[in-house]
Design a protein around this motif. Sequence first.
Motif, mmCIF file in Angstrom:
data_model
loop_
_atom_site.group_PDB
_atom_site.id
_atom_site.type_symbol
_atom_site.label_atom_id
_atom_site.label_comp_id
_atom_site.label_asym_id
_atom_site.label_seq_id
_atom_site.Cartn_x
_atom_site.Cartn_y
_atom_site.Cartn_z
ATOM 1 N N PRO A 78 1.844 8.224 2.710
ATOM 2 C CA PRO A 78 0.960 7.333 3.467
ATOM 3 C C PRO A 78 0.562 7.908 4.822
ATOM 4 O O PRO A 78 -0.581 7.731 5.265
ATOM 5 N N ASP A 79 1.482 8.595 5.492
ATOM 6 C CA ASP A 79 1.175 9.155 6.810
ATOM 7 C C ASP A 79 0.124 10.252 6.745
ATOM 8 O O ASP A 79 -0.543 10.541 7.742
ATOM 9 N N GLN A 80 -0.031 10.872 5.567
ATOM 10 C CA GLN A 80 -0.972 11.979 5.430
ATOM 11 C C GLN A 80 -2.380 11.539 5.029
ATOM 12 O O GLN A 80 -3.331 12.298 5.207
ATOM 13 N N TYR A 88 -10.781 9.962 7.073
ATOM 14 C CA TYR A 88 -12.100 9.827 6.459
ATOM 15 C C TYR A 88 -12.134 10.626 5.162
ATOM 16 O O TYR A 88 -11.359 11.581 4.990
ATOM 17 N N PRO A 89 -13.033 10.245 4.225
ATOM 18 C CA PRO A 89 -13.068 10.952 2.938
ATOM 19 C C PRO A 89 -13.176 12.467 3.054
ATOM 20 O O PRO A 89 -12.542 13.211 2.304
ATOM 21 N N VAL A 149 0.835 -1.201 0.000
ATOM 22 C CA VAL A 149 0.000 0.000 0.000
ATOM 23 C C VAL A 149 0.870 1.252 0.000
ATOM 24 O O VAL A 149 0.630 2.203 -0.754
ATOM 25 N N ALA A 150 1.899 1.255 0.831
ATOM 26 C CA ALA A 150 2.787 2.418 0.903
ATOM 27 C C ALA A 150 3.485 2.656 -0.434
ATOM 28 O O ALA A 150 3.606 3.806 -0.882
ATOM 29 N N ASP A 151 3.928 1.580 -1.073
ATOM 30 C CA ASP A 151 4.600 1.721 -2.377
ATOM 31 C C ASP A 151 3.641 2.273 -3.428
ATOM 32 O O ASP A 151 4.012 3.137 -4.233
ATOM 33 N N ALA A 152 2.390 1.761 -3.427
ATOM 34 C CA ALA A 152 1.404 2.242 -4.402
ATOM 35 C C ALA A 152 1.077 3.716 -4.176
ATOM 36 O O ALA A 152 0.927 4.491 -5.133
#
Length: 310
Positions: free
Chosen positions: A140-142, A147-148, A129-132
């Motif tokens: 990823p941390d942001q 939530y949307p 997921v992080a790579d994508a």
Amino acid sequence: MLKFDRVTKVYKVGAFGGGSFTAVREASFEVRPGEVVSLIGESGSGKSTLGKMALRIASVSSGTITCDGTDVSTLRGHRRLKEYYRKVQGVFQDPFSSYNPVFKADRVFAMIRSEYHPGVSDAEWRDKVADALKVVRLDPDQVLGKYPHQLSGGQLQRMLLARALLLDIDYLVADEVISMLDASTRIDVLNLLADLKARGMGILFVTHDLALGNYISDQTVILHRGEIVERGVTSKVFADPRHPYTKKLFASVPQFHKKWDEVEAELRAREAADTSSQPYHLAEGQAVPSELVEVTEGHYVQPFHPRAAV
């Protein structure tokens, strides 16, 4: 190859479905791996309908859509459909509509994991997921755990593209994916699509924005009232439009240094001057065929009546 062969879509309309409306009529074109094909036309021209049929959201009334030789309409059962959606995915105009507001946005990744990667460990999945996300230029941390409503439209759109990367799809249907984004985010998403193309992904890019289609696409398909009136190599279609509708569509783009009546007068003058007999000029009363004529290598136009077009 994602191939459309004489695809037609007819909707039932009116009381008790007694009437009918043809949204797409005998459309034929192809999307090859590593190629961007833009579907361009005004609202109601059939662009989104073609994308929906490719994604099986709408059925095909006649003709065929094949993906690497397999007729999409024949796919039945969860397993075969699952295999198809591993190859073909869609991203739509309003990114917020693709998320359930009561769940965190990264739930779209959890759904992919449960369906397509159930055996992957938690640590390996987090890395995937992080790579994508990094490929689509997201931290990823942001974005993970949000939530949307806590994310922008551009972030949500890029998360959907990251979902497609996790599936390692072959073809992407991008339906007006940047029309709701601000100018600075648009170019990021366009460049991201160009990166995906460079990775070998075939992209069906649905848009009404001529500049965007010209910017990103290898092939252009011009639609008018459900019919393809012109298609071919993007540089040729934009440099030398032949069909009257294509010319008017291109002329409708605002030009800061000209008033509309000037543009319209120039267009009429050019059409009136084109009196030469061409293979795509029809005689008065002659029916318009569904087949397009190749005017130059890789450039096709629907035959038309020159006098009626002026």
